[in-house]
Design an enzyme around this catalytic site. Structure first.
Site, PDB file in Angstrom:
ATOM      1  N   SER A 211       0.192   0.325   4.906  1.00  0.00           N
ATOM      2  CA  SER A 211      -0.514   1.531   4.493  1.00  0.00           C
ATOM      3  C   SER A 211      -1.846   1.189   3.825  1.00  0.00           C
ATOM      4  CB  SER A 211       0.351   2.332   3.515  1.00  0.00           C
ATOM      5  OG  SER A 211       1.526   2.791   4.136  1.00  0.00           O
ATOM      6  N   GLU A 287       1.406   7.921  13.523  1.00  0.00           N
ATOM      7  CA  GLU A 287       2.088   8.571  12.410  1.00  0.00           C
ATOM      8  C   GLU A 287       1.199   8.654  11.170  1.00  0.00           C
ATOM      9  OE1 GLU A 287       5.527   6.138  11.954  1.00  0.00           O
ATOM     10  OE2 GLU A 287       6.526   6.918  13.734  1.00  0.00           O
ATOM     11  N   PRO A 288       0.101   9.370  11.228  1.00  0.00           N
ATOM     12  CA  PRO A 288      -0.769   9.486  10.049  1.00  0.00           C
ATOM     13  C   PRO A 288      -0.121  10.339   8.971  1.00  0.00           C
ATOM     14  CG  PRO A 288      -1.510  10.979  11.753  1.00  0.00           C
ATOM     15  CD  PRO A 288      -0.403  10.167  12.361  1.00  0.00           C
ATOM     16  N   ARG A 290      -1.139   9.665   4.919  1.00  0.00           N
ATOM     17  CA  ARG A 290      -2.141   9.622   3.868  1.00  0.00           C
ATOM     18  C   ARG A 290      -3.488  10.170   4.331  1.00  0.00           C
ATOM     19  NH1 ARG A 290      -2.370   5.454  -0.125  1.00  0.00           N
ATOM     20  NH2 ARG A 290      -0.945   4.285   1.225  1.00  0.00           N
ATOM     21  N   ARG A 327       1.460   5.683  -8.877  1.00  0.00           N
ATOM     22  CA  ARG A 327       0.791   4.685  -8.052  1.00  0.00           C
ATOM     23  C   ARG A 327      -0.042   3.667  -8.845  1.00  0.00           C
ATOM     24  NH1 ARG A 327      -2.917   5.993  -4.866  1.00  0.00           N
ATOM     25  NH2 ARG A 327      -2.458   4.464  -3.243  1.00  0.00           N
ATOM     26  N   TYR A 331       1.118  -0.256  -8.137  1.00  0.00           N
ATOM     27  CA  TYR A 331       0.324  -1.248  -7.428  1.00  0.00           C
ATOM     28  C   TYR A 331      -1.171  -1.123  -7.674  1.00  0.00           C
ATOM     29  CZ  TYR A 331       1.555   2.469  -4.034  1.00  0.00           C
ATOM     30  OH  TYR A 331       1.856   3.667  -3.434  1.00  0.00           O
ATOM     31  N   CYS A 358       6.177   7.706 -22.981  1.00  0.00           N
ATOM     32  CA  CYS A 358       6.448   6.611 -23.931  1.00  0.00           C
ATOM     33  C   CYS A 358       6.538   5.295 -23.162  1.00  0.00           C
ATOM     34  CB  CYS A 358       7.727   6.889 -24.698  1.00  0.00           C
ATOM     35  SG  CYS A 358       7.608   8.313 -25.788  1.00  0.00           S
ATOM     36  N   GLU A 359       5.394   4.866 -22.655  1.00  0.00           N
ATOM     37  CA  GLU A 359       5.322   3.671 -21.813  1.00  0.00           C
ATOM     38  C   GLU A 359       3.888   3.165 -21.852  1.00  0.00           C
ATOM     39  OE1 GLU A 359       7.561   1.087 -19.785  1.00  0.00           O
ATOM     40  OE2 GLU A 359       8.391   3.114 -20.007  1.00  0.00           O
ATOM     41  N   TYR A 388       1.536  10.547  -1.627  1.00  0.00           N
ATOM     42  CA  TYR A 388       2.368   9.645  -2.440  1.00  0.00           C
ATOM     43  C   TYR A 388       2.227   9.907  -3.933  1.00  0.00           C
ATOM     44  CZ  TYR A 388       2.484   7.331   2.046  1.00  0.00           C
ATOM     45  OH  TYR A 388       2.626   7.083   3.389  1.00  0.00           O
TER      46      TYR A 388
END
Length: 430
Positions: A211, A287-288, A290, A327, A331, A358-359, A388
């Protein structure tokens, strides 16, 4: 006065007297009526991008990649505009059918489909099941036999093409969890196994290399390998394999200085060229996901706090975060953010745009330029948020997932409503 803004935004995006507008609707009115965070989906833009793919592949099939984002309204638009759909879980299949997508235009993917999911697919009459393992070949053959059916299938092949993308979204190399390896001979074994099953009908081969791809060379290489393998299978078994699905993965621009992605027409030209040497070229499918959904949607937030830490930086906190967009944490995805309720003459400064969770990893963007006078109560908009994000949204810290608001010609339609506390509490036995 209306001012159109740059290419990472939906086609109808603009500024009217400083306020961001989408589909003819101002963001202040959207925030006031529907709250934030929210996803604002430009219907005209979505449907235009879907039709551009359809028109770029005459005689072929365009399967929208539903994992990018799917709801019944989207399925309805796609069905009306002549596209097909791929799903990879029973839940996605249920949503597609609820939206009116004909089952014979649905392809069922997934590397670990349950028996129940396969039964549902066969009973519904899906166009094809994409086989991903030897276990699944046996499992589907048994399900089809019990149903008195002959199920159409494709075989997912791992072509050994390393896509230039993040390792978490690369799927064409030998270490991928998906499909049958071409280089190790497993794909050839899978073809033989399927052809020996009387309740399975092999209608095509499938590959998908990853992707967010912006270089067409990987697509070209994979298509060439798949075409050669298709011919090899036909000659070895004296059969005709009519279809070749070359997956999706075309990337988009997330920031104004990102490379301009290839167009659907440019990609399909490469795919056609890769199979043109065949005596009888197969029907091509793509298969588009995004590249259709991504640019059409804007995430809308409200600033809650602005915290300046001397010697460290500025933290701007919004009312969403990693629960509606994981996202960046997963990554390192990078975005653009702008003031949406007004324009500012203040100089820009880099800020760390963070969420409310809280992260420490709850960050939507590091060192993002925003006007120095951005303050609590301002609205922020992040473009290219259609793929996504809502589909990966979660309830971490029991935060409610945001709505999706489709806008068109000054009208608003809620296509996914905001979750409520009642929705959360309904899951717990009393």
């Amino acid at each position: 006065m209306t001012v159109v803004i740059d290419r990472v935004w939906p086609h109808t995006a603009g500024r009217t007297e400083g306020e961001l507008t989408l589909g003819g609707v101002g963001v202040r009115a959207l925030a006031a009526e529907y709250g934030t965070p929210a996803y604002v989906l430009d219907e005209k833009d979505f449907r235009a991008r879907a039709r551009a793919w359809r028109d770029a592949l005459p005689g072929g099939e365009v399967h929208y990649g539903s994992k990018a984002f799917l709801c019944p309204e989207i399925a309805s638009w796609l069905a009306e505009d002549g596209l097909s759909l791929d799903v990879c879980t029973g839940g996605e299949l249920a949503v597609a059918l609820a939206g009116g997508m004909p089952a014979d235009r649905i392809t069922f993917h997934g590397n670990n489909k349950s028996v129940a999911e396969l039964r549902r697919a066969v009973t519904a009459g899906v166009n094809a099941v994409v086989l991903d393992s030897f276990t699944e070949i046996e499992r589907l053959a048994e399900v089809a036999r019990d149903a008195g059916a002959r199920q159409r299938v494709m075989i997912r092949v791992t072509p050994g093409v390393d896509a230039h993308t993040h390792e978490f979204i690369a799927t064409g190399g030998e270490r991928s969890k998906f499909g049958f390896s071409l280089g190790l001979g497993l794909a050839a074994q899978a073809v033989a196994r399927v052809l020996a099953e009387p309740h399975l009908e092999l209608i095509g081969l499938h590959s998908h290399i990853g992707s967010q791809l912006l270089d067409l060379e990987g697509f070209k290489m994979a298509a060439g390998k798949m075409a050669a393998f298709l011919v090899e299978c036909e000659r070895r078994h004296n059969v005709r394999i009519p279809g070749l699905d070359l997956g999706g993965g075309l990337g988009i621009a997330y920031r104004a200085d990102d490379p301009v992605p290839p167009s659907p027409a440019e990609l399909t030209a490469v795919l056609h060229d890769a199979v043109s040497w065949l005596d009888t070229p197969p029907v091509l499918s793509v298969e588009p996901g995004r590249s259709i959904a991504g640019p059409t949607t804007v995430a809308l937030y409200e600033i809650g706090t602005v915290k300046e830490i001397p010697g460290v930086g500025v933290y701007v906190s919004v009312d969403g975060g990693m629960s509606d967009n994981p996202r960046p944490a997963m990554y390192g995805a990078a975005y653009t953010a702008v003031l949406a309720n007004r324009v500012s003459d203040a100089p820009e400064r880099p800020v760390n745009l963070v969420g409310k969770h809280c992260e420490s990893g709850d960050v939507l963007g590091w060192d993002m330029p925003l006007p120095a006078d951005a303050q609590p109560g301002d609205l922020l908009a992040i473009p290219a948020s259609g793929a996504y994000q809502r589909s990966m949204a979660n309830n971490y810290n029991h935060v409610l997932r945001p709505p999706v608001l489709a806008v068109r010609d000054g009208q608003v339609k809620v296509v996914v409503r905001r979750e409520t506390e009642d929705d959360l509490l309904r899951l717990y036995p009393r």
